[in-house]
Write an enzyme that holds these catalytic residues in place. Structure first.
Site, PDB file in Angstrom:
ATOM      1  N   ARG A 121       0.908  -1.165   0.000  1.00  0.00           N
ATOM      2  CA  ARG A 121       0.000   0.000   0.000  1.00  0.00           C
ATOM      3  C   ARG A 121       0.927   1.189   0.000  1.00  0.00           C
ATOM      4  O   ARG A 121       1.672   1.407   0.948  1.00  0.00           O
ATOM      5  CB  ARG A 121      -0.890  -0.035   1.245  1.00  0.00           C
ATOM      6  CG  ARG A 121      -1.711   1.242   1.486  1.00  0.00           C
ATOM      7  CD  ARG A 121      -2.745   1.477   0.395  1.00  0.00           C
ATOM      8  NE  ARG A 121      -3.594   2.623   0.732  1.00  0.00           N
ATOM      9  CZ  ARG A 121      -3.359   3.867   0.315  1.00  0.00           C
ATOM     10  NH1 ARG A 121      -2.307   4.141  -0.459  1.00  0.00           N
ATOM     11  NH2 ARG A 121      -4.185   4.830   0.650  1.00  0.00           N
ATOM     12  N   HIS A 124       1.901   7.068   1.788  1.00  0.00           N
ATOM     13  CA  HIS A 124       0.824   8.056   1.718  1.00  0.00           C
ATOM     14  C   HIS A 124       0.575   8.661   3.085  1.00  0.00           C
ATOM     15  O   HIS A 124       1.189   8.261   4.075  1.00  0.00           O
ATOM     16  CB  HIS A 124      -0.457   7.401   1.172  1.00  0.00           C
ATOM     17  CG  HIS A 124      -1.113   6.474   2.161  1.00  0.00           C
ATOM     18  ND1 HIS A 124      -0.653   5.193   2.399  1.00  0.00           N
ATOM     19  CD2 HIS A 124      -2.182   6.643   2.990  1.00  0.00           C
ATOM     20  CE1 HIS A 124      -1.414   4.625   3.317  1.00  0.00           C
ATOM     21  NE2 HIS A 124      -2.346   5.478   3.696  1.00  0.00           N
ATOM     22  N   HIS A 126      -2.780  11.214   5.293  1.00  0.00           N
ATOM     23  CA  HIS A 126      -4.139  11.763   5.197  1.00  0.00           C
ATOM     24  C   HIS A 126      -4.440  12.638   6.403  1.00  0.00           C
ATOM     25  O   HIS A 126      -3.694  12.636   7.381  1.00  0.00           O
ATOM     26  CB  HIS A 126      -5.199  10.664   5.060  1.00  0.00           C
ATOM     27  CG  HIS A 126      -4.830   9.346   5.684  1.00  0.00           C
ATOM     28  ND1 HIS A 126      -4.851   9.119   7.021  1.00  0.00           N
ATOM     29  CD2 HIS A 126      -4.395   8.193   5.115  1.00  0.00           C
ATOM     30  CE1 HIS A 126      -4.472   7.885   7.273  1.00  0.00           C
ATOM     31  NE2 HIS A 126      -4.174   7.286   6.136  1.00  0.00           N
ATOM     32  N   GLU A 130      -5.479   7.162  11.619  1.00  0.00           N
ATOM     33  CA  GLU A 130      -5.751   5.796  11.152  1.00  0.00           C
ATOM     34  C   GLU A 130      -5.451   4.812  12.272  1.00  0.00           C
ATOM     35  O   GLU A 130      -4.353   4.783  12.802  1.00  0.00           O
ATOM     36  CB  GLU A 130      -4.869   5.489   9.941  1.00  0.00           C
ATOM     37  CG  GLU A 130      -4.903   4.021   9.498  1.00  0.00           C
ATOM     38  CD  GLU A 130      -4.059   3.783   8.244  1.00  0.00           C
ATOM     39  OE1 GLU A 130      -4.018   4.670   7.367  1.00  0.00           O
ATOM     40  OE2 GLU A 130      -3.437   2.715   8.147  1.00  0.00           O
ATOM     41  N   HIS A 169       3.118   7.113   6.055  1.00  0.00           N
ATOM     42  CA  HIS A 169       3.246   5.679   6.331  1.00  0.00           C
ATOM     43  C   HIS A 169       3.149   4.838   5.075  1.00  0.00           C
ATOM     44  O   HIS A 169       2.687   5.312   4.031  1.00  0.00           O
ATOM     45  CB  HIS A 169       2.210   5.229   7.360  1.00  0.00           C
ATOM     46  CG  HIS A 169       0.781   5.574   7.016  1.00  0.00           C
ATOM     47  ND1 HIS A 169       0.257   6.828   7.224  1.00  0.00           N
ATOM     48  CD2 HIS A 169      -0.229   4.837   6.485  1.00  0.00           C
ATOM     49  CE1 HIS A 169      -1.017   6.844   6.854  1.00  0.00           C
ATOM     50  NE2 HIS A 169      -1.331   5.650   6.387  1.00  0.00           N
ATOM     51  N   GLU A 192     -10.511   5.338   1.860  1.00  0.00           N
ATOM     52  CA  GLU A 192      -9.193   4.803   1.514  1.00  0.00           C
ATOM     53  C   GLU A 192      -8.844   5.122   0.055  1.00  0.00           C
ATOM     54  O   GLU A 192      -7.699   5.033  -0.347  1.00  0.00           O
ATOM     55  CB  GLU A 192      -9.201   3.282   1.737  1.00  0.00           C
ATOM     56  CG  GLU A 192      -7.885   2.580   1.543  1.00  0.00           C
ATOM     57  CD  GLU A 192      -6.779   3.043   2.495  1.00  0.00           C
ATOM     58  OE1 GLU A 192      -7.110   3.483   3.616  1.00  0.00           O
ATOM     59  OE2 GLU A 192      -5.607   2.973   2.108  1.00  0.00           O
TER      60      GLU A 192
HETATM   61 MN    MN Z   1      -3.340   5.270   5.587  1.00  0.00          MN
END
Ligand code: MN
Ligand code: MN
Length: 412
Positions: A121, A124, A126, A130, A169, A192
């Site tokens: 993943r 990124h 945000h 999380e 992360h 997401e």
């Molecule tokens: Mn995340």
């Protein structure tokens, strides 16, 4: 007998299973007009000859035939990942339940993600915090805190992570079979599929600015991906110490992981146990508190409420029946299976029954720095018994048999 007296009499009588009273026409629901199958007298009022999908309908026995104590008019508190659309890419997939699909889930949105062995993943960040719990497999997570301290950790089933808002992360599945986990964002509208991606930023910065920023020639960036990667298949990473060394990890960064399933239970009875992770034992987790509840077959999470936050819960395994109580009065009962979700507003009364033959395990998430609850039996046993007698017509001798304190799980 006036309706108020009858309500007290019937509820007390049904609680103690007094024979005969159970057959009263309005048993279990003193409100008028009475609801529920047992109060429907004419045969046709109990049948359902119209169109139906029996496979789907059979998942909801308490919607098909609600207890007669339910009173309609409450928004649906049931949702599921089982019918959430999956975004699948080479390297893994994700599906989510956000407020767009689940109107009452104001404080929390949920994501269920799978990463293959080596699946990444992408790096990124945000605006929301999380929180996550590992469901299966192993995963490597990397972060960088606001003081520039990196972390690289491996997590496995039952482990949590918490990333404060804006923390950069990445996540990567490890061998032999990658990872699957559940994420919760502390905002019901979070998605997401809408995060700040490192590939997007690099691709949308002029090459001469990239050259100036990193102090290298523009040509360095000639092979960058022009579309973001989100999830992609990568190579299985080396052993953890090597990745830590290569990431320049030094001791001192705040811990972003917590081994919840190995923690000491807050409470434990024959009926079940609760393990808690909040900012008191997992200091970084300032906006999310979590409770991992394991309820034995035949057991029940007692009647209670949470005074400080809404409850967003995910069924890890087993079968549950939950009723939520609100003013009105209103009450709604729903059934839950693995990967289903419930959402209960702050301070609304509820309980959870294990209705299956196996252990029921549920992870509950609260947008708060701490887990808090009020137990009905704790309350009833900590007021003058005369108060209970005059309110519920329950004799003090019988009240003395109620569990004192906060059992959390019945039976004791
Ligand atoms: Mn995340
Ligand atoms: Mn609860």
């Amino acid at each position: 007998m006036n309706p108020l007296q009858r309500r007290g009499f019937l509820s007390a009588a049904s609680f103690f299973g007094i024979a005969g009273v159970a057959q009263a026409a309005t048993f279990g629901n003193p409100d008028h007009p009475a609801q529920g199958m047992r109060n429907a007298v004419s045969p046709s009022s109990k049948t359902d000859p119209g169109p139906k999908n029996p496979a789907l309908a059979s998942q909801f026995p308490d919607f098909q035939s609600p207890p007669s104590t339910d009173v309609d008019g409450m928004p649906l508190f049931w949702a599921s990942f089982n019918n959430a659309h999956k975004r699948i890419q080479n390297g893994g997939w994700a599906r989510e339940v956000t407020q767009d699909d689940f109107a009452i889930s104001e404080d929390i949105s949920g994501v269920n993600m799978r990463l293959s062995a080596g699946g990444i993943r992408e790096m990124h960040w945000h605006q929301q915090a999380e929180w996550a719990i590992m469901l299966t497999g192993k995963c490597r997570i990397t972060t960088l805190d606001e003081q520039g301290r990196p972390s690289v950790d491996d997590v496995e089933a039952g482990d949590l992570w918490y990333f404060p808002p804006g923390l950069p992360h990445s996540l990567q599945g490890l061998g032999p079979d990658g990872a699957e986990f559940l994420l919760a964002f502390d905002n019901g509208k979070s998605s997401e599929f809408n995060t700040l991606l490192v590939t997007d930023w690099i691709a949308h910065t002029p090459p001469e600015v990239l050259a100036k920023n990193f102090g290298v020639p523009e040509e360095v960036f000639k092979n960058i991906p022009l579309d973001n990667l989100w999830i992609f298949q990568g190579d299985i990473p080396p052993d953890l110490p090597i990745d830590r060394k290569n990431s320049r990890v030094v001791p001192g960064a705040q811990k972003v992981i917590y081994k919840l399933s190995q923690s000491q239970p807050l409470s434990r009875t024959r009926g079940g146990k609760a393990q808690i992770a909040d900012s008191r034992n997992f200091p970084i987790s300032k906006t999310v508190a979590a409770a991992l509840e394991t309820i034995e077959p035949g057991g029940m999470r007692e009647m209670h409420w949470h005074p400080n936050a809404d409850e967003w819960a995910f069924v890890i395994k087993g079968k549950a029946r939950v009723t939520v109580f609100n003013t009105g009065p209103k009450a709604q009962t729903a059934n839950f299976n693995p990967a289903d979700v419930w959402y209960i507003k702050k301070s609304l009364g509820h309980y959870v029954e294990n209705t299956g033959d196996d252990v029921l395990q549920v992870i509950s998430v609260f947008k708060s720095d701490r887990f808090a609850e009020v137990s009905l039996s704790d309350w009833l046993t900590h007021v003058p018994p005369e108060m209970v007698r005059q309110t519920l017509n329950i004799d003090p001798d019988v009240l003395a048999r109620f569990p004192t304190g906060r059992p959390d799980f019945m039976p004791l």
